[in-house]
Design a protein around this motif. Structure first.
Motif, mmCIF file in Angstrom:
data_model
loop_
_atom_site.group_PDB
_atom_site.id
_atom_site.type_symbol
_atom_site.label_atom_id
_atom_site.label_comp_id
_atom_site.label_asym_id
_atom_site.label_seq_id
_atom_site.Cartn_x
_atom_site.Cartn_y
_atom_site.Cartn_z
ATOM 1 N N LYS A 3 0.869 -1.170 0.000
ATOM 2 C CA LYS A 3 0.000 0.000 0.000
ATOM 3 C C LYS A 3 0.905 1.218 0.000
ATOM 4 C CE LYS A 3 -3.472 2.510 2.484
ATOM 5 N NZ LYS A 3 -4.111 2.758 3.749
ATOM 6 N N TYR A 4 0.777 2.069 -1.023
ATOM 7 C CA TYR A 4 1.643 3.236 -1.174
ATOM 8 C C TYR A 4 0.981 4.462 -0.556
ATOM 9 C CZ TYR A 4 4.325 0.268 -4.201
ATOM 10 O OH TYR A 4 5.077 -0.757 -4.677
ATOM 11 N N TYR A 32 3.995 0.178 2.240
ATOM 12 C CA TYR A 32 3.892 -0.684 3.415
ATOM 13 C C TYR A 32 3.264 -2.014 3.033
ATOM 14 C CZ TYR A 32 4.798 3.475 6.230
ATOM 15 O OH TYR A 32 5.371 4.588 6.777
ATOM 16 N N GLY A 33 3.825 -3.083 3.568
ATOM 17 C CA GLY A 33 3.249 -4.410 3.402
ATOM 18 C C GLY A 33 2.474 -4.783 4.647
ATOM 19 N N GLU A 34 2.666 -5.998 5.121
ATOM 20 C CA GLU A 34 1.996 -6.459 6.331
ATOM 21 C C GLU A 34 2.602 -5.826 7.581
ATOM 22 O OE1 GLU A 34 -0.692 -8.457 6.367
ATOM 23 O OE2 GLU A 34 -0.645 -8.324 4.185
ATOM 24 N N ALA A 35 3.897 -5.574 7.563
ATOM 25 C CA ALA A 35 4.584 -5.034 8.739
ATOM 26 C C ALA A 35 4.408 -3.510 8.794
ATOM 27 C CB ALA A 35 6.068 -5.375 8.682
ATOM 28 N N THR A 36 4.799 -2.938 9.925
ATOM 29 C CA THR A 36 4.699 -1.486 10.075
ATOM 30 C C THR A 36 5.907 -0.771 9.488
ATOM 31 O OG1 THR A 36 5.714 -1.624 12.258
ATOM 32 C CG2 THR A 36 3.307 -1.688 12.164
ATOM 33 N N LYS A 37 6.959 -1.496 9.195
ATOM 34 C CA LYS A 37 8.157 -0.902 8.602
ATOM 35 C C LYS A 37 7.977 -0.796 7.085
ATOM 36 C CE LYS A 37 13.126 -1.283 8.905
ATOM 37 N NZ LYS A 37 14.251 -2.062 9.400
ATOM 38 N N PRO A 38 8.316 0.358 6.491
ATOM 39 C CA PRO A 38 8.127 0.504 5.039
ATOM 40 C C PRO A 38 9.082 -0.391 4.251
ATOM 41 C CG PRO A 38 9.214 2.444 5.930
ATOM 42 C CD PRO A 38 8.843 1.585 7.093
ATOM 43 N N LEU A 39 8.543 -1.000 3.187
ATOM 44 C CA LEU A 39 9.336 -1.846 2.307
ATOM 45 C C LEU A 39 9.836 -1.088 1.082
ATOM 46 C CD1 LEU A 39 7.065 -5.011 2.448
ATOM 47 C CD2 LEU A 39 9.148 -4.568 3.746
ATOM 48 N N TYR A 40 9.211 0.049 0.784
ATOM 49 C CA TYR A 40 9.607 0.900 -0.341
ATOM 50 C C TYR A 40 9.611 2.335 0.161
ATOM 51 C CZ TYR A 40 9.301 3.572 -4.670
ATOM 52 O OH TYR A 40 9.519 4.466 -5.673
ATOM 53 N N GLU A 41 10.617 3.097 -0.269
ATOM 54 C CA GLU A 41 10.694 4.490 0.157
ATOM 55 C C GLU A 41 11.406 5.300 -0.915
ATOM 56 O OE1 GLU A 41 11.563 5.441 4.356
ATOM 57 O OE2 GLU A 41 13.381 6.326 3.521
ATOM 58 N N ARG A 42 10.782 6.404 -1.301
ATOM 59 C CA ARG A 42 11.408 7.307 -2.270
ATOM 60 C C ARG A 42 11.112 8.747 -1.859
ATOM 61 N NH1 ARG A 42 11.213 7.428 -8.812
ATOM 62 N NH2 ARG A 42 12.265 9.409 -9.011
ATOM 63 N N THR A 43 12.167 9.507 -1.630
ATOM 64 C CA THR A 43 12.006 10.915 -1.293
ATOM 65 C C THR A 43 11.713 11.690 -2.568
ATOM 66 O OG1 THR A 43 13.518 10.733 0.574
ATOM 67 C CG2 THR A 43 13.120 12.931 -0.300
ATOM 68 N N TYR A 62 3.838 17.896 -3.359
ATOM 69 C CA TYR A 62 2.858 16.939 -2.854
ATOM 70 C C TYR A 62 2.076 16.309 -4.007
ATOM 71 C CZ TYR A 62 -0.487 14.827 0.304
ATOM 72 O OH TYR A 62 -1.244 13.915 0.989
ATOM 73 N N ARG A 63 1.723 17.110 -5.022
ATOM 74 C CA ARG A 63 1.058 16.551 -6.205
ATOM 75 C C ARG A 63 1.944 15.546 -6.918
ATOM 76 N NH1 ARG A 63 -0.166 20.724 -10.222
ATOM 77 N NH2 ARG A 63 -0.688 18.937 -11.505
ATOM 78 N N GLU A 64 3.239 15.861 -7.044
ATOM 79 C CA GLU A 64 4.167 14.921 -7.676
ATOM 80 C C GLU A 64 4.222 13.612 -6.902
ATOM 81 O OE1 GLU A 64 7.876 16.967 -7.970
ATOM 82 O OE2 GLU A 64 7.041 18.531 -9.245
ATOM 83 N N ALA A 65 4.269 13.702 -5.588
ATOM 84 C CA ALA A 65 4.303 12.503 -4.756
ATOM 85 C C ALA A 65 3.005 11.711 -4.893
ATOM 86 C CB ALA A 65 4.555 12.883 -3.302
ATOM 87 N N SER A 66 1.878 12.406 -4.959
ATOM 88 C CA SER A 66 0.593 11.723 -5.115
ATOM 89 C C SER A 66 0.507 11.003 -6.453
ATOM 90 C CB SER A 66 -0.556 12.725 -5.005
ATOM 91 O OG SER A 66 -0.558 13.331 -3.756
ATOM 92 N N ARG A 67 1.012 11.650 -7.503
ATOM 93 C CA ARG A 67 1.023 10.991 -8.822
ATOM 94 C C ARG A 67 1.907 9.754 -8.801
ATOM 95 N NH1 ARG A 67 1.388 16.352 -10.832
ATOM 96 N NH2 ARG A 67 3.612 16.095 -11.144
ATOM 97 N N TRP A 68 3.074 9.845 -8.147
ATOM 98 C CA TRP A 68 3.987 8.706 -8.103
ATOM 99 C C TRP A 68 3.365 7.552 -7.317
ATOM 100 C CZ3 TRP A 68 7.655 7.338 -11.129
ATOM 101 C CH2 TRP A 68 8.520 6.324 -10.763
ATOM 102 N N ALA A 69 2.696 7.844 -6.213
ATOM 103 C CA ALA A 69 2.033 6.797 -5.421
ATOM 104 C C ALA A 69 0.904 6.147 -6.225
ATOM 105 C CB ALA A 69 1.495 7.384 -4.118
ATOM 106 N N MET A 70 0.132 6.975 -6.958
ATOM 107 C CA MET A 70 -0.934 6.437 -7.796
ATOM 108 C C MET A 70 -0.354 5.548 -8.893
ATOM 109 S SD MET A 70 -3.794 8.354 -10.234
ATOM 110 C CE MET A 70 -3.439 9.899 -9.509
ATOM 111 N N VAL A 104 5.232 12.837 -14.907
ATOM 112 C CA VAL A 104 4.685 12.404 -13.617
ATOM 113 C C VAL A 104 5.506 12.960 -12.466
ATOM 114 C CG1 VAL A 104 4.320 10.400 -12.133
ATOM 115 C CG2 VAL A 104 3.534 10.361 -14.478
ATOM 116 N N ILE A 105 6.829 12.857 -12.542
ATOM 117 C CA ILE A 105 7.676 13.268 -11.420
ATOM 118 C C ILE A 105 7.924 14.767 -11.402
ATOM 119 C CG2 ILE A 105 10.024 13.072 -10.496
ATOM 120 C CD1 ILE A 105 8.272 10.798 -9.742
ATOM 121 N N ASN A 106 8.143 15.392 -12.545
ATOM 122 C CA ASN A 106 8.567 16.791 -12.565
ATOM 123 C C ASN A 106 7.532 17.770 -13.105
ATOM 124 O OD1 ASN A 106 11.112 15.969 -11.638
ATOM 125 N ND2 ASN A 106 11.738 15.478 -13.714
#
Length: 146
Positions: A3-4, A32-43, A62-70, A104-106
């Motif tokens: 879940k992103y 995030y997967g089943e655990a509380t620790k993130p499995l993927y992270e991108r600043t 924030y819009r760029e981050a939302s697009r990347w998560a989507m 998407v990113i820029n």
């Protein structure tokens, strides 16, 4: 399946590059997967947390981050039947994978596209992400079930 989530957290002044006058914050996409620790992270970027209006740099990042998560979420689901409008179909036909990722990113040419195609920013975000997901899935047919 991950879940992103887009997260905004306060950041260290020395790593943000904002300086000592601002209230630095980091915007990132975490998976995030089943655990509380993130499995993927991108600043995605560092922002000043004092200014959060619709015309601020914070809002753009924030819009760029939302697009990347989507994008990551849709790519993970492998759905190729996304509802494209005329602008989305033009993006799919005209642009290659790299230029769509730049959009998407820029937010490359976002304001010019919005003015030319008469749409709001949210519609532009969704259509560019849909076009990128479809392009990525069509380019890598390994996602199909055998």
């Amino acid at each position: 399946m991950l879940k992103y989530v887009v997260e905004v957290k306060a950041s260290n002044r020395s790593t943000s590059g904002i300086g000592t006058w601002g209230h630095p914050g980091r915007i990132w996409v975490r998976g995030y997967g089943e655990a509380t620790k993130p499995l993927y992270e991108r600043t995605i970027g560092f922002v000043d947390l004092r200014y959060k209006g619709k015309r601020s740099y914070f809002y753009e990042v924030y819009r760029e981050a939302s697009r990347w998560a989507m994008y990551l979420d849709l790519l993970q689901k492998g759905n190729q039947s996304l509802p494209l409008n005329d602008f989305g179909r033009m993006c799919l036909e005209k642009h290659d994978l790299k230029s769509l990722q730049d959009k998407v990113i820029n937010s490359v040419r976002a304001d010019a596209d919005i003015a030319e195609w008469v749409m709001d920013k949210e519609t532009w975000d969704v259509q560019v992400v849909y076009a990128l997901v479809i392009k990525k899935l069509l380019q890598h047919p390994s996602k199909t079930i055998h």
